[in-house]
Design an enzyme around this catalytic site. Sequence first.
Site, PDB file in Angstrom:
ATOM      1  N   ASP A 366       0.838  -1.214   0.000  1.00 48.11           N
ATOM      2  CA  ASP A 366       0.000   0.000   0.000  1.00 48.11           C
ATOM      3  C   ASP A 366       0.868   1.258   0.000  1.00 48.11           C
ATOM      4  O   ASP A 366       2.066   1.215  -0.317  1.00 48.11           O
ATOM      5  CB  ASP A 366      -0.971  -0.074   1.196  1.00 48.11           C
ATOM      6  CG  ASP A 366      -2.284   0.626   0.930  1.00 48.11           C
ATOM      7  OD1 ASP A 366      -2.315   1.870   1.031  1.00 48.11           O
ATOM      8  OD2 ASP A 366      -3.279  -0.061   0.601  1.00 48.11           O
ATOM      9  N   ASP A 367       0.281   2.350   0.383  1.00 46.96           N
ATOM     10  CA  ASP A 367       0.896   3.678   0.356  1.00 46.96           C
ATOM     11  C   ASP A 367       2.255   3.684   1.075  1.00 46.96           C
ATOM     12  O   ASP A 367       2.399   3.072   2.133  1.00 46.96           O
ATOM     13  CB  ASP A 367      -0.080   4.634   1.074  1.00 46.96           C
ATOM     14  CG  ASP A 367       0.247   6.077   0.845  1.00 46.96           C
ATOM     15  OD1 ASP A 367       1.268   6.362   0.205  1.00 46.96           O
ATOM     16  OD2 ASP A 367      -0.539   6.921   1.313  1.00 46.96           O
ATOM     17  N   ARG A 443      -5.883  16.309   3.024  1.00 44.94           N
ATOM     18  CA  ARG A 443      -4.849  15.346   3.399  1.00 44.94           C
ATOM     19  C   ARG A 443      -3.471  15.809   2.902  1.00 44.94           C
ATOM     20  O   ARG A 443      -2.704  15.023   2.366  1.00 44.94           O
ATOM     21  CB  ARG A 443      -5.186  13.954   2.834  1.00 44.94           C
ATOM     22  CG  ARG A 443      -4.603  12.835   3.692  1.00 44.94           C
ATOM     23  CD  ARG A 443      -4.683  11.493   2.992  1.00 44.94           C
ATOM     24  NE  ARG A 443      -4.195  10.455   3.880  1.00 44.94           N
ATOM     25  CZ  ARG A 443      -3.708   9.303   3.476  1.00 44.94           C
ATOM     26  NH1 ARG A 443      -3.632   9.001   2.201  1.00 44.94           N
ATOM     27  NH2 ARG A 443      -3.300   8.411   4.346  1.00 44.94           N
ATOM     28  N   TRP A 477      -6.149   1.714  -6.937  1.00 36.89           N
ATOM     29  CA  TRP A 477      -6.141   3.073  -7.473  1.00 36.89           C
ATOM     30  C   TRP A 477      -6.911   3.974  -6.526  1.00 36.89           C
ATOM     31  O   TRP A 477      -8.133   3.926  -6.483  1.00 36.89           O
ATOM     32  CB  TRP A 477      -6.818   3.035  -8.842  1.00 36.89           C
ATOM     33  CG  TRP A 477      -6.779   4.290  -9.641  1.00 36.89           C
ATOM     34  CD1 TRP A 477      -7.340   5.490  -9.324  1.00 36.89           C
ATOM     35  CD2 TRP A 477      -6.183   4.461 -10.935  1.00 36.89           C
ATOM     36  NE1 TRP A 477      -7.132   6.410 -10.313  1.00 36.89           N
ATOM     37  CE2 TRP A 477      -6.425   5.797 -11.318  1.00 36.89           C
ATOM     38  CE3 TRP A 477      -5.476   3.625 -11.788  1.00 36.89           C
ATOM     39  CZ2 TRP A 477      -5.990   6.307 -12.531  1.00 36.89           C
ATOM     40  CZ3 TRP A 477      -5.052   4.130 -13.004  1.00 36.89           C
ATOM     41  CH2 TRP A 477      -5.297   5.454 -13.367  1.00 36.89           C
ATOM     42  N   ASP A 478      -6.201   4.793  -5.786  1.00 43.98           N
ATOM     43  CA  ASP A 478      -6.829   5.580  -4.715  1.00 43.98           C
ATOM     44  C   ASP A 478      -7.091   7.023  -5.143  1.00 43.98           C
ATOM     45  O   ASP A 478      -6.573   7.499  -6.166  1.00 43.98           O
ATOM     46  CB  ASP A 478      -5.901   5.545  -3.486  1.00 43.98           C
ATOM     47  CG  ASP A 478      -6.669   5.583  -2.176  1.00 43.98           C
ATOM     48  OD1 ASP A 478      -7.819   6.048  -2.167  1.00 43.98           O
ATOM     49  OD2 ASP A 478      -6.106   5.148  -1.151  1.00 43.98           O
ATOM     50  N   CYS A 526     -10.620   2.842  -5.345  1.00 46.80           N
ATOM     51  CA  CYS A 526     -10.586   3.227  -3.928  1.00 46.80           C
ATOM     52  C   CYS A 526     -10.656   4.748  -3.905  1.00 46.80           C
ATOM     53  O   CYS A 526     -10.174   5.414  -4.823  1.00 46.80           O
ATOM     54  CB  CYS A 526      -9.272   2.747  -3.306  1.00 46.80           C
ATOM     55  SG  CYS A 526      -9.067   3.201  -1.572  1.00 46.80           S
ATOM     56  N   ASP A 548     -12.848   2.774   4.507  1.00 43.96           N
ATOM     57  CA  ASP A 548     -11.691   2.749   5.407  1.00 43.96           C
ATOM     58  C   ASP A 548     -12.098   2.290   6.796  1.00 43.96           C
ATOM     59  O   ASP A 548     -11.244   2.164   7.674  1.00 43.96           O
ATOM     60  CB  ASP A 548     -11.039   4.137   5.478  1.00 43.96           C
ATOM     61  CG  ASP A 548     -10.015   4.325   4.375  1.00 43.96           C
ATOM     62  OD1 ASP A 548      -9.723   3.348   3.658  1.00 43.96           O
ATOM     63  OD2 ASP A 548      -9.505   5.450   4.224  1.00 43.96           O
TER      64      ASP A 548
END
Length: 729
Positions: A366-367, A443, A477-478, A526, A548
């Site tokens: 992930d990230d 964010r 794909w966020d 996502c 989430d």
Amino acid sequence: MSIVYDRQENLLTLTTENTGYQMCIDELGILRHLHYGSRTGAQDMSYQIIDFDYAFSGNPIQYRRERNFSLDILPQEYTSFGVGDFRLNSVAVINADGSRAAQFHYVSHEIRKGKYAIPELPASYDNGDEAETLIVTLRDEVTGLTVKLHYGVFEKLDIITRYAEICNDGKAPVTLEKAASLCLDLPHGNWDLMHFWGKHAMERQPERQPIGHCITTVGSTRGTSSHQQNPFIIVCDHEATEDHGDCYGMMLAYSGGFKAELENSQINSVRAVMGIDDTYFSWKLEPGQSFHTPEVILSFADGLTALSHNYHHFIRHNVCRGKHHLEKRPVLINNWEATYFDLNEDKMYALAKEAAALGIDQFVLDDGWFGARYDDNAGLGDWFVNYDKLPNGLDSLIEKINGLGMKFGIWVEPEMVNEDSDLYRAHPDWALSAPDRTPTFGRNQLVLDMSNKDVVDYLYGCLSTLLKEHNIAYIKWDFNRSVCDVYSHALPADRQGEVSHRFVLGLYNLLDRLTTEFPDVLFEGCSGGGGRFDAGMLYYTPQIWLSDDTDAIERLIIQGGTSYGYPVSTMGAHVSAAPNHQTGRTTPINTRGIVAMSGAFGYELDLTKLPESDKEAIRIQIQRYHQDEVLIHQGSYYRLTDVTKGYYTAWQIVSEDKSKSLVNLVITSPQPNPEPLHIRFKGLDPNANYHIEESDKVISGAALMNGGYTYPVMHGDYPAMQLHLSVRS
Ligand code: GLA
């Protein structure tokens, strides 16, 4: 033939297995709406419209009619604007002379085999001989503005789709200020609206309310379909239940801002209008140019369950595409809730090793793997490996993971950029921001200008290189913020109203190129969880991370709410740690497993820290999931309880041939001295006998559906139970 033209009465009738839709061209050339609902055959439904004096409401003189004619009360397919219908309009224009009016009259129609496609936009498709298309052309004689209303009729599926193509066939430019996909005048009745509201980590909470004598709006101005509302609404009879009652579904296949409006008029008739959000929208159409609205997917059914079944089948078979949409999905381990940004090769390998030993198929990084991404202040835009965290590069980790027999997937958030990134330093004008204003951060990040082709091409270059150079089987794909400061430095002042929609077209263009070039890669959508969960994204990404919030009890509402319009195969669902990171609640591993299994299943916790008993439970869960996954993903889904009420939630899945069923139950609020918990099952064959594996009882389908099943008393923290039913001959 699902589309029939009656030349004598000037009627166009669309028919599906259980529904009928009718319109007529009246003697003035107005395309009147006559019926949508249960089948009424070839009957001319215009007898329902009666004349009465409506002169006070507006009766346009150009029609030279008596007082009993008014556009303001006439049911219509796509309404004119500024000429006497004061209800919600379908389109709004500013003509070259500054006037704001358009009056559409019938010109022609055409019936075609197969399903239309929409240039640059996702649209549902025909798997061969499933659909017919009707195109009705209307024109405003003064300006030449032409509307081509497209109807896709899926006869066997009880689905009718609609979209409008608006062409400037005149000699001067026209500016569209609104361009709806759907206008639907409903029959008289007492209607409720069901919509799906929410926020980050609390998406798609079902809410039902009567439609009053006012305009009710459900929509998003956030540049995405959003966490706060979903582009799917249901209008149902006030008395409608899961099992019976008139229910209309309206789903916009679009991932940007949208608007669904409902107006209960002075004569108690409801008009629904749905399409792109028009709050900041304007679109300049030069002579010869066309605008295409996104598609609306309509269905009508008797009861909410039947309506959901229509959408589940349609999304799975006629919206989601590609190699993976009907295939078994890998069970995955995602490192996000296990390590957050604190990742490195050793930690990832240790997690993957543990996952492989438990039977997990795929690892998702992930990230945090790229650029200067140590927290959410930096790095977005720099899609190059962070050698500090992964000193041997991506390939070393991928090879090790592949060596464990697992596939490798990776997280990206392509449409975003941090101020602290090489990309932003090189191209500050690629971020959306109004001139001379400090943009708003969400964010700690800015939004890239996807309406700019250079940006889309750059991202295509980065992502296609990533996929070409590494053995990547899956992309998550966020999209982690709402869009504001909607200003493109690549467009002139008079085209800034186009940016929001051009942004979505840029996203679709990028997804289209990548999914076409890399058909083997499974793309998961996502957006801070489920902030872009819509049929537009599902056209490219057959599954979307649902929320989430991974708390099993909260997930029951989110998954249950989502199930009104979308099938379980589209809902990314993971078992996470206890206590849960979002709510602090502790639920048993069994309950977490049962909830996540009704989705695209996976795990998202630090497996290396689990006690042996939890690991053993996971091993068993994965084996069970593999036994049940065809039933779960292909079966018919029934909500046995209202997810917003009661102290337990139950849902059931029945195989197409009714030979198998899975009934899931979770106690959401444990009770002292509980009364016997008794549930009637659904969808079974009344004449068959079912063996219930867990209680080793054989009970007939009729008894289970009409008499019900009594559960044993279940104590403790949020206990859950699965019942596996199979036909005993
Ligand atoms: C979003 C996603 C999460 C995770 C984080 C990473 O919140 O929904 O699953 O990928 O971003 O930053």
